[in-house]
Design an enzyme around this catalytic site. Structure first.
Site, PDB file in Angstrom:
ATOM      1  N   CYS A 217       0.840  -1.200   0.000  1.00  0.00           N
ATOM      2  CA  CYS A 217       0.000   0.000   0.000  1.00  0.00           C
ATOM      3  C   CYS A 217       0.877   1.253   0.000  1.00  0.00           C
ATOM      4  CB  CYS A 217      -0.914  -0.002   1.226  1.00  0.00           C
ATOM      5  SG  CYS A 217      -1.909   1.485   1.365  1.00  0.00           S
TER       6      CYS A 217
ATOM      7  N   CYS B 290      -0.414   4.111   2.258  1.00  0.00           N
ATOM      8  CA  CYS B 290      -0.164   3.917   3.693  1.00  0.00           C
ATOM      9  C   CYS B 290       1.306   4.171   4.026  1.00  0.00           C
ATOM     10  CB  CYS B 290      -0.488   2.482   4.128  1.00  0.00           C
ATOM     11  SG  CYS B 290      -1.949   1.786   3.389  1.00  0.00           S
ATOM     12  N   ASP B 291       2.208   3.625   3.219  1.00  0.00           N
ATOM     13  CA  ASP B 291       3.620   3.575   3.625  1.00  0.00           C
ATOM     14  C   ASP B 291       4.551   4.472   2.805  1.00  0.00           C
ATOM     15  OD1 ASP B 291       2.848   1.651   5.443  1.00  0.00           O
ATOM     16  OD2 ASP B 291       3.168   0.004   4.038  1.00  0.00           O
TER      17      ASP B 291
END
Ligand SMILES: Cc1cc2nc3c(=O)[nH]c(=O)nc-3n(C[C@H](O)[C@H](O)[C@H](O)COP(=O)(O)OP(=O)(O)OC[C@H]3O[C@@H](n4cnc5c(N)ncnc54)[C@H](O)[C@@H]3O)c2cc1C
Length: 306
Positions: free
Chosen positions: A133, A136-137
């Protein structure tokens, strides 16, 4: 025991739309969600192909708006995971982490999860440089080099997102050509900090505490090389989230729930919508269309039953 007429499992765009249509049809509707509303859509930084928005819209904003819309029509949303389903005299009993729920009909909208690459180092370094992701990261890799592995829409979209943050994106793709939409490919080609490694596969993800490099094999000449980098973002396909319902419902050879053109599954009274079913296109627009149709099919089923 909690009781509802239409139980929707999963609050991605398919499930939230099913909740909107179910509640607006006058039914008691409950949407179960194990993590957060919006599903994969909520993890997409910019959705630019969902009709109705002339400019890209954040997936999170779409998710919040769809959830509020469902709640406005009287749909309940419960934070719990479905863990099993059995047929019961008045419909179905769904086991959940918040206790069992009895439902006259069930709409399965549990989506998909990322497929693993299956190479040494991937599992060991997951969350320590291996990610599925970018939204997200990605910010954790500001100014560093990363790899994106895959050649479909998700891989190209996420490479575009990462190229705004990181120093360089290396795309590793096992074929010579991409499956992704040509428009997104063109936008990526305009980025100066993207390097392509085509006809290449990842042999291993390397590092002790965190990802330090990946070993790549060129399929044309069988040579291998090591790419030093800080992160590996993997987009090589998806597996349907059906562990909780696969004992009841028929699946196809890829593990997708089999559903007909009214989104009826192999069990009368259970419907499937969105990415989790045997669909030719996994997008927000198709998930939303599926959610609407599945709710109306569930409504027709309930009316026929009365
Ligand atoms: C990186 C990436 C970028 C994308 N970009 C775009 C884009 O630009 N445009 C576009 O149209 N589409 C895009 N997509 C695809 C789009 O996000 C999906 O097609 C869409 O979200 C599918 O919706 P869904 O409701 O079927 O499933 P999901 O969105 O996956 O939602 C399923 C939900 O079910 C929940 N769930 C799963 N199992 C259970 C259980 N047992 N109990 C309770 N809840 C459960 C999950 O937590 C999840 O919230 C992208 C996808 C990815 C991964």
């Amino acid at each position: 025991m909690k009781q509802t007429e239409i139980l929707v499992v999963g609050a991605g765009p398919a499930g939230l739309t099913a909740g909107i249509y179910a509640a607006r049809s006058g039914h008691k509707a409950l949407v179960l969600e194990k993590s957060f509303a919006g599903g994969q859509m909520a993890l997409t930084s910019e959705v630019e192909n969902y009709p109705g928005f002339s400019e890209p819209v954040s997936g999170m904003l779409l998710a919040q708006t769809m959830e509020q819309q469902a709640i406005r029509f009287g749909c309940d949303v419960l934070n719990a995971e479905a863990t099993g389903i059995t047929a019961a005299p008045a419909g179905f009993e769904v086991a959940t982490t918040a206790g069992p729920v009895a439902a006259a009909t069930v709409i399965v909208c549990s989506g998909v999860k990322p497929k693993l690459l299956g190479v040494p180092g991937e599992k060991e370094l997951s969350g320590r440089g291996v990610s599925y992701c970018a939204v997200c990261d990605g910010p954790l890799f500001k100014g560093r080099e990363v790899a994106v592995i895959g050649g479909g829409d998700s891989a190209i979209d996420e490479a575009l997102y990462l190229s705004n943050i990181v120093a360089r994106v290396h795309i590793i793709h096992r074929r010579d050509e991409f499956r992704a939409c040509p428009f997104a490919q063109q936008r990526l080609r305009e980025r100066a900090n993207v390097t392509y490694h085509l006809s290449c596969v990842v042999e291993s993800v390397n590092g002790t505490q965190r990802v330090e490099s990946i070993t790549v094999k060129n399929l044309k000449d069988a040579s291998t090389f090591v790419l030093p980098l800080g992160g590996a973002f993997i987009y090589v396909g998806w597996l349907p989230n059906t562990a909780w319902c696969s004992s009841l419902l028929a699946l196809d050879e890829s593990g997708n729930i089999k559903a007909d053109d009214r989104l009826c599954t192999s069990v009368p009274g259970v419907f499937a919508a969105g990415d989790v079913r045997n669909t030719p296109l996994r997008q927000v627009a198709t998930a939303v269309g599926d959610g609407a149709l599945a709710a109306i099919s569930a409504h027709d089923f309930l009316i026929g039953k009365r």
